[in-house]
Design a protein around this motif. Sequence first.
Motif: not given
Length: 809
Positions: A721, A725, A757, A761
């Motif tokens: 991640k 991110s 999130e 993405q």
Amino acid sequence: MKQTTIFKHLFKRVALILLSVNLLFSILLLPIYKDKLVRMIAIQGDTFANSTIAACSEALYTEDFSFIISYVNKVLQQTPEISFVTFTSVKGRMIKLTNDGWNVESLEKSLDFSQFKNSSPYKIEHVKSGNNAFVFTKPINISGLEWGIFSLGLADTEYEALLFSYFRNVLIFSFLLVFISLLLLHGSSLKLGQQLANLRHTANRLAHGELTARAPTNAIGEVSVLANTLNGMAQSLDRNTRDLRRLARLVEDTNDAIAIFDNEDKIIFVNAALKNIINQNDDYFNGMSLFTFLNHLKVGRNKQLEIANEFSSVDQHDWSTDITIRTLKHNLTHMTMRIERFDIDEIDSGGYFVILSDITRRKQLEHELEVLAYIDKLTKLPNRRYFMDRLTEAVEESEAFDSGLAVFFLDLDNFKIINDSLGHEVGDVVLSDAGWRIQEALRSDDIVCRLGGDEFTAIIKGVNNRKSISQVAAAILKRFQIPFYCNDRELRVSASIGVVIYPDDGLNTKELIKNADTAMYAAKRSGKNAYRFFSEEMHHDIRDFLDIEGALRQAITSTGLYLVYQPFINSDDGEIHHCEALLRWKQPERGLIPPGKFIPIAEQSGLIGEIGQWVFAKVCQQIKAWDFDINVSVNVSGSELLDNHFAERLHNTLIEYDISPHHIQLEFTEHVLVSKEGKNLPVLNQLKRMGFNLAVDDFGTGFSSLSYLTELPIDVIKIDKSFISRIPHDRKTVAVSKSIISLAHNLEILTIGEGVENQAQVEWLRAHDCKLIQGYYFYKPMSASELEALICKTNVTLFDPQRKKRKTT
């Protein structure tokens, strides 16, 4: 074959014995034979008497003597063996008839019939006066009346002939028996003689050293026993001789010098090693006494006196001492000399032996050990032992002179990753370089030591204020900002330092070391590459660690731990592909404790294996409870792979809950998969053969080469991640992520983006063919019942429609 004297004597004795026995036996049987002949003659006489009495009974009754005379004369003429016949009546008249004539006589004495009242109806006796004959007498009974007595004389010619024949047959039988016996004995003696000759030949071969000789055992009776006994002795002698030869070879070829002395203290044997020391042959040593021998070895006079005093007390046990001799090359050689007496019960002559063992190398090693006792072999820095001695002295000196004293406890950050991924050779280079970097940052009178592993300590004297100590610690950290170079590889290694000051942070060495270690771990928890002074608050952190560890032990067996599940979504159609089981812990006093806090504690305290077993069992239990099929990812710690029974434990759990391994995906972090020397590869291959899917979690955070992707049985890569991110705005991150996805596709490895999130993405990952998504954008972790309710909704389907529902009965 010529008979030996023993068999000649044997034949004579056997012949005499057989003759004697046969004659004795014949003499013993003679009365029986005579009695038998007499009975035979009596039967003959009885038969003649009965016929004659029957023929003359009427004439006797009427006293018609003319008929009687006429009839008897005819009988006498026809039967020459009968010499006379007499009829004697109870009236006293007797008629006697012979071949010469007949006459009648009157008797005055009455007849005696009592001689016939016994069981025998007749009487017979052998009369040897005149003409030898047998006289047969029988009473005459006519019509129930006792008329008189009938007598006849039978010649004993046939009797004597039969006796002569008896003795002749006995002699013939005796000689025949002796002949046959001697013939049989001769044959046996020939065979026995051959067998004895074989024994003698075997014994001669053994006597001449041919220890493999064996006597034939197909012999007669005791000879066979004797042959077996001789063979047993030969085997024992051969075995003992072989053992002696081995021992002799061992004594001769051993590196130890050996001399054997007799009971008069004279050398009777030396081995090759001893001859090489003095460069002499056997003749040089023969008859040499012990102390002459020591003189030739150039043993010092004082040592000789010591040996003389000690050796005089040696009694059937050994005594040893160390000596120094000078060889032919004038080199000093250290040796251990052992003197031992022979057991008088084992060797009648007594004596003793001397063994000289070269211990020069051992002495050199002992000297080196004395030098190295305080030196670390790898870094050439003082070691733990030296550190403890100097720290004790420094504490005593600081207390005596009220001078400042600080102690540093330093540990390299992430050194284990370097060791595991690059190997111990690279790690050793880093350790050696790190030690000297610390030394260069300190003053010449400061002491730097390596405690072990990647831990170093430093004793800083003459400082007592934090500012000066901070400058020293900062100087050390600054040295570690310079890259380490090894095998054309650039490595970045930092350090964490714990600092204590005497006497504020401890009154003795034990307290100072413990508190410095605590301060070092505080520096690591603060983010590493830092130094920290010890404070009492740090003990609170240690207590917090112990409290969490104790509570975690209880939670494993109680209901404190539980699992939540986060789905993996196919971003093209929103279908659930599978899910990941995540561990959570709700502690009654502290509430929900993050995995990032209790998982490291579980690994440090050794609880991670038990927790991993609990998680795997709970996942299998939940898959069994659901009424639909779904694959579940389970995280595995590197510590669990160290368990040799890890794969077996998983297999037993699958059998217990009747779960197929294809329903479970095992996730490992990158540093676990890329272990030192590939030590985890066998168990990973075993898990793959069992049917598990294997995934790399947090991919991209390690320091290892990507070549391991071609060597390990990997099915899935989860992009960390930390990359997700920064997508899609960070250019470098985008480039790395594209490379990861492209590499995985070329290797036919599935990719998953974790920690997604936002929509941007998702779109980027979908556009670059990374379809599987895990993150809060779609679903947060949820309970098993919530996941079941989600899957049961009509607008959410499983990725594989055939796994959607299980028919229940």
